[in-house]
Structures are given as structure tokens and as C-alpha cells.
Design a protein around this motif. Structure first.
Motif, PDB file in Angstrom:
ATOM      1  N   GLU A 183      28.829  49.305  42.449  1.00  0.00           N
ATOM      2  CA  GLU A 183      30.280  49.317  42.576  1.00  0.00           C
ATOM      3  C   GLU A 183      30.687  47.846  42.646  1.00  0.00           C
ATOM      4  OE1 GLU A 183      32.968  51.119  45.942  1.00  0.00           O
ATOM      5  OE2 GLU A 183      31.335  52.490  45.401  1.00  0.00           O
ATOM      6  N   VAL A 184      31.463  47.373  41.679  1.00  0.00           N
ATOM      7  CA  VAL A 184      31.655  45.935  41.502  1.00  0.00           C
ATOM      8  C   VAL A 184      33.100  45.503  41.710  1.00  0.00           C
ATOM      9  CG1 VAL A 184      31.307  43.975  39.937  1.00  0.00           C
ATOM     10  CG2 VAL A 184      29.802  45.974  39.768  1.00  0.00           C
ATOM     11  N   THR A 185      33.284  44.473  42.528  1.00  0.00           N
ATOM     12  CA  THR A 185      34.570  43.780  42.589  1.00  0.00           C
ATOM     13  C   THR A 185      34.383  42.406  41.962  1.00  0.00           C
ATOM     14  OG1 THR A 185      35.137  44.904  44.648  1.00  0.00           O
ATOM     15  CG2 THR A 185      36.418  42.941  44.100  1.00  0.00           C
ATOM     16  N   LEU A 186      35.193  42.120  40.960  1.00  0.00           N
ATOM     17  CA  LEU A 186      35.142  40.827  40.268  1.00  0.00           C
ATOM     18  C   LEU A 186      36.379  40.033  40.668  1.00  0.00           C
ATOM     19  CD1 LEU A 186      34.054  38.875  38.060  1.00  0.00           C
ATOM     20  CD2 LEU A 186      35.223  40.304  36.361  1.00  0.00           C
ATOM     21  N   VAL A 187      36.161  38.906  41.340  1.00  0.00           N
ATOM     22  CA  VAL A 187      37.269  38.043  41.746  1.00  0.00           C
ATOM     23  C   VAL A 187      37.309  36.882  40.747  1.00  0.00           C
ATOM     24  CG1 VAL A 187      38.220  36.604  43.572  1.00  0.00           C
ATOM     25  CG2 VAL A 187      36.956  38.694  44.165  1.00  0.00           C
ATOM     26  N   ALA A 188      38.342  36.881  39.923  1.00  0.00           N
ATOM     27  CA  ALA A 188      38.401  35.920  38.820  1.00  0.00           C
ATOM     28  C   ALA A 188      39.520  34.922  39.026  1.00  0.00           C
ATOM     29  CB  ALA A 188      38.591  36.655  37.497  1.00  0.00           C
ATOM     30  N   GLY A 189      39.171  33.650  38.893  1.00  0.00           N
ATOM     31  CA  GLY A 189      40.153  32.582  38.919  1.00  0.00           C
ATOM     32  C   GLY A 189      40.639  32.322  37.505  1.00  0.00           C
ATOM     33  N   THR A 190      40.745  31.042  37.138  1.00  0.00           N
ATOM     34  CA  THR A 190      41.189  30.706  35.782  1.00  0.00           C
ATOM     35  C   THR A 190      40.012  30.908  34.831  1.00  0.00           C
ATOM     36  OG1 THR A 190      40.616  28.397  36.238  1.00  0.00           O
ATOM     37  CG2 THR A 190      42.897  29.036  36.573  1.00  0.00           C
ATOM     38  N   THR A 191      40.249  31.638  33.762  1.00  0.00           N
ATOM     39  CA  THR A 191      39.175  31.945  32.803  1.00  0.00           C
ATOM     40  C   THR A 191      39.723  31.845  31.388  1.00  0.00           C
ATOM     41  OG1 THR A 191      39.675  34.317  32.634  1.00  0.00           O
ATOM     42  CG2 THR A 191      38.153  33.653  34.396  1.00  0.00           C
ATOM     43  N   ALA A 192      38.820  31.890  30.427  1.00  0.00           N
ATOM     44  CA  ALA A 192      39.224  32.089  29.034  1.00  0.00           C
ATOM     45  C   ALA A 192      39.820  33.494  28.929  1.00  0.00           C
ATOM     46  CB  ALA A 192      38.013  31.937  28.130  1.00  0.00           C
ATOM     47  N   ALA A 241      34.695  49.610  34.226  1.00  0.00           N
ATOM     48  CA  ALA A 241      34.274  50.164  35.518  1.00  0.00           C
ATOM     49  C   ALA A 241      34.064  49.099  36.592  1.00  0.00           C
ATOM     50  CB  ALA A 241      33.002  51.006  35.348  1.00  0.00           C
ATOM     51  N   VAL A 242      34.899  48.063  36.564  1.00  0.00           N
ATOM     52  CA  VAL A 242      34.820  46.978  37.539  1.00  0.00           C
ATOM     53  C   VAL A 242      36.216  46.762  38.102  1.00  0.00           C
ATOM     54  CG1 VAL A 242      34.598  44.449  37.670  1.00  0.00           C
ATOM     55  CG2 VAL A 242      32.837  45.788  36.510  1.00  0.00           C
ATOM     56  N   GLU A 243      36.329  46.577  39.419  1.00  0.00           N
ATOM     57  CA  GLU A 243      37.632  46.264  40.007  1.00  0.00           C
ATOM     58  C   GLU A 243      37.868  44.763  39.848  1.00  0.00           C
ATOM     59  OE1 GLU A 243      38.046  46.916  44.242  1.00  0.00           O
ATOM     60  OE2 GLU A 243      40.008  45.955  44.179  1.00  0.00           O
ATOM     61  N   LEU A 244      38.943  44.424  39.161  1.00  0.00           N
ATOM     62  CA  LEU A 244      39.229  43.009  38.867  1.00  0.00           C
ATOM     63  C   LEU A 244      40.370  42.518  39.749  1.00  0.00           C
ATOM     64  CD1 LEU A 244      38.882  40.463  37.056  1.00  0.00           C
ATOM     65  CD2 LEU A 244      40.428  41.554  35.417  1.00  0.00           C
ATOM     66  N   ARG A 245      40.110  41.440  40.500  1.00  0.00           N
ATOM     67  CA  ARG A 245      41.173  40.805  41.290  1.00  0.00           C
ATOM     68  C   ARG A 245      41.350  39.389  40.782  1.00  0.00           C
ATOM     69  NH1 ARG A 245      39.727  42.370  47.545  1.00  0.00           N
ATOM     70  NH2 ARG A 245      39.216  44.549  47.154  1.00  0.00           N
ATOM     71  N   ARG A 246      42.581  39.060  40.422  1.00  0.00           N
ATOM     72  CA  ARG A 246      42.851  37.728  39.875  1.00  0.00           C
ATOM     73  C   ARG A 246      43.412  36.810  40.957  1.00  0.00           C
ATOM     74  NH1 ARG A 246      41.780  37.247  34.134  1.00  0.00           N
ATOM     75  NH2 ARG A 246      41.387  35.250  35.124  1.00  0.00           N
ATOM     76  N   VAL A 247      42.918  35.587  40.988  1.00  0.00           N
ATOM     77  CA  VAL A 247      43.389  34.589  41.943  1.00  0.00           C
ATOM     78  C   VAL A 247      43.559  33.262  41.210  1.00  0.00           C
ATOM     79  CG1 VAL A 247      42.258  35.685  43.926  1.00  0.00           C
ATOM     80  CG2 VAL A 247      41.013  33.965  42.606  1.00  0.00           C
ATOM     81  N   GLN A 248      44.194  32.321  41.894  1.00  0.00           N
ATOM     82  CA  GLN A 248      44.332  30.999  41.279  1.00  0.00           C
ATOM     83  C   GLN A 248      43.662  29.904  42.126  1.00  0.00           C
ATOM     84  OE1 GLN A 248      48.208  29.157  40.948  1.00  0.00           O
ATOM     85  NE2 GLN A 248      47.475  27.731  39.408  1.00  0.00           N
ATOM     86  N   THR A 249      44.068  29.802  43.375  1.00  0.00           N
ATOM     87  CA  THR A 249      43.570  28.694  44.195  1.00  0.00           C
ATOM     88  C   THR A 249      42.272  29.065  44.912  1.00  0.00           C
ATOM     89  OG1 THR A 249      44.727  29.385  46.188  1.00  0.00           O
ATOM     90  CG2 THR A 249      45.955  27.981  44.661  1.00  0.00           C
TER      91      THR A 249
END
Ligand code: CTP
Ligand code: CA
Length: 227
Positions: A54-63, A70-78
Motif C-alpha cells: 500500500e503506497v503513499t507517494l509524496v511528490a515535490g517538483t517533478t517532470a 494504485a498509489v496514493e499521490l500527495r503533491r507538495v512544494q516546499t
């Protein structure tokens, strides 16, 4: 297509993966940040989900990447936003993999108006950001596995591996994925090369291969330690 059926050895495990860079606003139009496409973190998240986690992906700035299935994606900046999202998701996690390129500093003040060009280039006072990995390993929570990433270069005082071993000890994580950085390596390219270092003293070479292949090696090492 996968050449082999993937093991389901992360079934029932909760994992958190951070990916991409963090960016710190300086004024309404400028940021100070770290360069990272996020591809390695996305590959780690995708492969973990395929292996049953069970995956949570915390993503900052990306391409511009497709979110893994099937992954929970949370977007952040700082960095501070990433810290809050990672520590929150980490509460219930068995494993945290910090693949993000985290900005060590941020401007001490956010300028409300756009900084003007003026007659002299401005000096920008910086302050330290929190170290998310350090917080993860020092937090008073039930034991979980923490994996760090490091891009290293060697010099006259030490090899890539010597610097990496010292970093693993300084950071206190269980595993450190080391990328040997040189021209055309690791940053914004499809292939990685390096080693996987264990706090138990192990050193495993990671041959040149795709980011999915490197992700598979990392999860193999994690699954072995979770058993
Ligand atoms: N990291 C973090 N929080 C920070 C800086 C780094 O969680 N503020 C994590 C990265 O995601 C990575 C690991 O720590 O998994 C190593 O990052 P690196 O930048 O190599 O280590 P630093 O201790 O910041 O050392 P330096 O930049 O001086 O090499
Ligand atoms: Ca750093």
C-alpha cells in the motif's frame, strides 16, 4: 512488460516514497530548489505497488510524469510541506524511502513583491530546512525501515563509497542508495549506477540499469530485512 512475474513480497506492507525536488519560494515568481525529475521515486512507488504494498507517494517538483497506478499521490512544494506529508504518512508505515532531492536551505524571508533587478544583485539570506530523514530516524515511534538516497562524487580526500558510508552513519538510516554522480549520470537521465549500503555493513553494487531495475533491487533488500 515485465520479463518475470513480480514477487508479492510487499503484500500487507505500507510504504511511503518521496520523489522529485523541493522548491522554496523567494518572491511571487522565483524559487530556490533542487533539480530532480522524480523518475526514480515514481519507479519505486510503482514497483512497490506491483509487489503488493500500500503506497503513499509524496511528490515535490517533478517532470510531467504519469501517476503510478494504485498509489496514493500527495503533491507538495516546499521541504516543510514534504516533511509534514512524509511524517504523517510514515506514522502507519513499515518503510519510508526518501528518494526526493530535498532543498537543504530556504530563503529566510519571502518577498511579497517581485525582487527588482536594481543596480546590484541582491544577497539572499538563507536558513536551514528540517532534515526529514533525520527526523524519521530519531522520531519516537515503533521501529520502521528508513531508506535514504545520496548522489555522491569522490575527490582527493575520499572515494564515492567512503563518503557514502560516512553519510549512512551520519544520517542513521537502515539503507542508503548511492548514485555515483558524474557528467551525464543520475540527473535527468534514464539510468542509474551505484551501490546499496546497509547499516549492517553490507555493500551491494547496483549495476547500470533502468530506474525500475534499481527500484526492484531496493525492494528486494527491504523485503529481506522485513522478514
Ligand atoms: N534529506 C532529507 N531532508 C533534508 C535533506 C536530505 O530528508 N533536508 C534526505 C534525502 O531525501 C536523501 C538523504 O537525506 O534521502 C541524503 O540527502 P543528501 O542531500 O545526500 O544529504 P545531506 O545530509 O543533505 O548532505 P549534503 O547535501 O551536504 O551532501
Ligand atoms: Ca542535501
Amino acid at each position: 512488460a515485465e520479463p518475470f512475474p513480480l514477487p508479492r513480497d510487499l503484500e500487507g506492507r505500507r510504504v511511503v516514497v518521496s520523489a522529485g525536488g523541493t522548491a522554496e519560494p523567494l518572491d511571487p515568481v522565483r524559487t530556490l530548489g533542487n533539480r530532480s525529475s522524480g523518475r526514480q521515486g515514481y519507479a519505486l512507488a510503482r514497483v512497490a505497488a506491483q509487489r503488493g504494498a500500500e503506497v503513499t507517494l509524496v511528490a515535490g517538483t517533478t517532470a510531467d510524469l504519469d501517476p503510478p497506478a494504485a498509489v496514493e499521490l500527495r503533491r507538495v512544494q516546499t521541504t516543510r510541506e514534504m516533511r509534514d506529508a512524509v511524517l504523517d504518512a510514515a506514522k502507519a508505515a513499515d518503510v519510508v524511502v526518501m528518494a526526493a532531492a530535498v532543498s537543504d536551505f530556504r530563503p529566510a524571508a519571502l518577498s511579497v513583491g517581485k525582487i527588482k533587478k536594481g543596480d546590484e544583485p541582491p544577497s539572499i539570506p538563507l536558513e536551514f530546512n528540517p532534515d526529514i530523514l533525520r527526523e524519521l530516524v530519531t522520531e519516537d515511534v515503533p521501529r520502521r525501515l528508513v531508506v535514504g538516497f545520496a548522489a555522491e562524487t569522490g575527490d582527493d580526500h575520499g572515494s564515492v563509497l567512503e563518503y557514502a558510508r560516512a553519510k549512512l552513519e551520519r544520517k542513521g538510516c537502515d539503507l542508503l542508495v548511492v548514485n555515483a554522480v558524474g557528467v551525464g549520470k543520475a540527473f535527468e537521465v534514464e539510468d542509474n549506477e551505484g551501490w546499496l549500503l546497509g547499516a549492517d555493513g553490507t555493500t551491494q553494487p547496483l549495476p547500470m540499469g533502468s530506474k525500475a531495475a534499481l527500484a526492484a533491487r531496493v525492494w528486494d533488500a527491504v523485503a529481506e530485512r522485513l522478514r
